[in-house]
Design an enzyme around this catalytic site. Structure first.
Site, PDB file in Angstrom:
ATOM      1  N   GLY A 219      22.419 -32.310 -14.966  1.00 32.21           N
ATOM      2  CA  GLY A 219      21.070 -32.441 -14.312  1.00 32.21           C
ATOM      3  C   GLY A 219      20.957 -31.252 -13.117  1.00 32.21           C
ATOM      4  O   GLY A 219      19.670 -31.496 -12.445  1.00 32.21           O
TER       5      GLY A 219
ATOM      6  N   CYS B 136      -0.951 -19.522 -33.347  1.00 40.93           N
ATOM      7  CA  CYS B 136      -2.361 -19.998 -33.180  1.00 40.93           C
ATOM      8  C   CYS B 136      -2.494 -21.206 -32.405  1.00 40.93           C
ATOM      9  O   CYS B 136      -2.837 -22.169 -33.105  1.00 40.93           O
ATOM     10  CB  CYS B 136      -2.865 -20.041 -34.504  1.00 40.93           C
ATOM     11  SG  CYS B 136      -3.018 -18.101 -35.399  1.00 40.93           S
TER      12      CYS B 136
ATOM     13  N   TYR C 202       6.407 -27.907 -20.680  1.00 39.36           N
ATOM     14  CA  TYR C 202       6.688 -28.522 -19.490  1.00 39.36           C
ATOM     15  C   TYR C 202       5.978 -27.643 -18.296  1.00 39.36           C
ATOM     16  O   TYR C 202       6.212 -27.986 -17.133  1.00 39.36           O
ATOM     17  CB  TYR C 202       8.438 -28.421 -18.806  1.00 39.36           C
ATOM     18  CG  TYR C 202       9.158 -28.862 -20.031  1.00 39.36           C
ATOM     19  CD1 TYR C 202       9.238 -30.277 -20.347  1.00 39.36           C
ATOM     20  CD2 TYR C 202      10.150 -27.832 -20.537  1.00 39.36           C
ATOM     21  CE1 TYR C 202      10.076 -30.676 -21.296  1.00 39.36           C
ATOM     22  CE2 TYR C 202      10.921 -28.274 -21.434  1.00 39.36           C
ATOM     23  CZ  TYR C 202      11.086 -29.718 -21.909  1.00 39.36           C
ATOM     24  OH  TYR C 202      11.938 -30.103 -22.471  1.00 39.36           O
TER      25      TYR C 202
ATOM     26  N   ARG D 171       9.599 -23.721 -23.443  1.00 37.29           N
ATOM     27  CA  ARG D 171       9.680 -24.649 -21.919  1.00 37.29           C
ATOM     28  C   ARG D 171       8.261 -24.561 -21.109  1.00 37.29           C
ATOM     29  O   ARG D 171       7.797 -25.198 -20.698  1.00 37.29           O
ATOM     30  CB  ARG D 171      10.790 -24.024 -20.950  1.00 37.29           C
ATOM     31  CG  ARG D 171      11.992 -24.269 -21.607  1.00 37.29           C
ATOM     32  CD  ARG D 171      13.376 -23.836 -20.565  1.00 37.29           C
ATOM     33  NE  ARG D 171      13.206 -25.148 -19.702  1.00 37.29           N
ATOM     34  CZ  ARG D 171      12.835 -24.900 -18.431  1.00 37.29           C
ATOM     35  NH1 ARG D 171      12.477 -23.683 -18.049  1.00 37.29           N
ATOM     36  NH2 ARG D 171      12.993 -25.904 -17.627  1.00 37.29           N
TER      37      ARG D 171
END
Ligand code: LLP
Length: 420
Positions: free
Chosen positions: A241, A344, A318, A314
């Site tokens: 993390g 598309c 996010y 990503r």
């Protein structure tokens, strides 16, 4: 944690000692390129910071699962954090299997459990009571004791994107402290379960380390409690993390993190397992793409490139930021562009509102794309997955071939068989 491995010399950009343009010419674009030295450097920084702690780094395979990358991480004396049978197969495919594997995830299937049991992994990180029951009964069939940790969900806000936050009580991961203690007591009575550790992972891309502190305090309380009911552990798995800087975010130095481990957890004299992914591989990779078109309108300007959301998900998923360098022409320019791919979908963008100058055929590098880049890519829009290159000083090698159309259709057997 910087990008020293990318340098500019006489208007050319180099990864380590290799001119990026040469790689584009040789292998085409889009392309993932990784720096071996950067990966090794990150691991040694972490190893050094942890040098006076009994520890094992278990690299999170999901962040980058290319076998050549895993191999060099294994050679740097790391184990692995896996979340599927497939990831374990990758680790075994490296050879010299040593069992330094922890298995995380809420949905371990019977087949995956059997496979991991056969290979004597370090620990199953248990996420629920039904999983523990299933593991015990499968282990009985094999007449083996399964090593387990219980994943605690400490209800700590990781202050990261909600999709990659895992330590809140509404998340599907782990068990709250009370339930975890109950499960430990149950596990202790099971004939085919060997309690070896405690586990936790609160989320990814944490830039502020205070949630780790809250978590370590809760873990310490749990360990104290477990000792009072006669449960002794061999290891404490603190998950992964730790964030990296994508857009000049301030990152708390690694030694603060290590000081927290020492302050709250070292007194137990247990092995500390860490499961970093992004910290090791994030900064080591770029996605190289070529400009196809410059599209201007009254309202908005677009740079259309040959990479897309299927190659680097990503930004779409996010709203993640990756810095972009125009390798062919690094000056900033005064126009603002969205950088988009050929897919598309309106969500197919790699960057928004960037001040950049670019023309057709320029090469753009999306920085810090080593983690969760290729590993999250897909074949959406029948786009073959792109090639991956590993650079090592003046050398480079192709570590994954660009897929072909035939690769994409090979499982659609009715038509493939007709073709033969
Ligand atoms: N351990 C467990 C149990 C995990 O679920 C993860 C990541 C890690 C370790 C490694 O976390 P790291 O050190 O890399 O932060 N796709 C997202 C990230 C998802 C992370 C999932 N779990 C992204 O692109 O940001």
């Amino acid at each position: 944690m910087n990008n020293d491995f990318i340098t500019e010399k006489n208007n050319s950009f180099f990864i380590e000692e290799v001119d990026i343009r040469i790689l584009a010419e040789k292998y085409g674009t889009p392309l993932y390129i990784y720096s071996k030295q950067s990966i090794i450097h990150q691991i040694s920084l972490l190893q050094e910071a942890l040098s006076d702690i009994n520890h094992l780094i278990c690299f999170a395979v999901k962040s980058n699962s290319n076998l050549s990358i895993l191999n060099l991480i294994k050679n740097a004396e790391c184990g692995f954090d896996i979340v599927s049978g497939g990831e374990l197969k990758r680790v075994i495919a490296l050879g010299n299997y040593d069992g330094n594997v922890v298995f995380s995830g809420v949905g371990k299937s019977k087949d995956e459990i059997e496979y991991a049991l056969e290979h004597n992994i370090l620990a199953f990180n248990i996420e629920s009571e039904p999983e523990l029951m299933r593991l015990n009964s499968i282990a009985k069939k094999f007449a083996k004791k399964a090593n387990i940790s219980i994943r605690v969900n400490p209800n700590v806000d990781a202050k990261t994107h909600p999709y990659i936050s895992t330590g809140l009580k509404d998340n599907k991961f782990g068990l709250d402290e009370k339930k975890a203690i109950e499960l430990y007591s149950l596990a202790k009575t099971m004939d085919y379960i060997n309690i070896t550790g405690i586990d936790c992972h609160i989320g990814s891309q944490l830039t502020d380390l205070s949630p780790f502190q809250d978590t370590f305090i809760k873990l310490a309380n749990m360990i104290d409690h477990l000792q009072t009911i006669g449960i002794e552990l061999d290891h404490i798995d603190i998950g992964g993390g730790i964030g990296i800087s994508y857009n000049d975010e301030k990152i708390t130095p690694l030694n603060h993190y290590v000081s927290m481990i020492k302050k709250y957890l070292s007194k137990y004299n247990k092995k500390i397992i860490l499961e970093p992914g992004r910290l090791i591989i994030g900064k080591a990779g770029i996605l190289l793409t070529k400009v196809e078109y410059i599209k201007r309108s009254e309202h908005k300007n677009f740079i259309v490139v040959d990479a897309a959301m299927n190659d680097l998900m990503r930004p779409s998923l996010y709203g993640a930021h990756h810095n972009v360098i125009n390798i062919s022409n690094p000056k900033n320019g005064d126009e603002i562009f969205d950088i988009v791919g050929p897919i598309c979908e309106t969500g197919d963008f790699l960057a928004k509102d960037r001040q950049i100058s670019a023309s057709e055929d320029d090469l753009l590098a999306f920085m810090d794309a080593g983690a969760y880049g290729f590993s999250m890519s897909s074949n959406y829009n029948t786009r073959p997955k792109i090639a991956e290159i590993l650079v090592d000083q003046t050398d480079f090698k192709l570590i994954r071939q660009r897929e072909t159309f035939d690769d994409l259709i090979q499982h659609e057997i009715e038509f493939v068989n007709q073709k033969k």
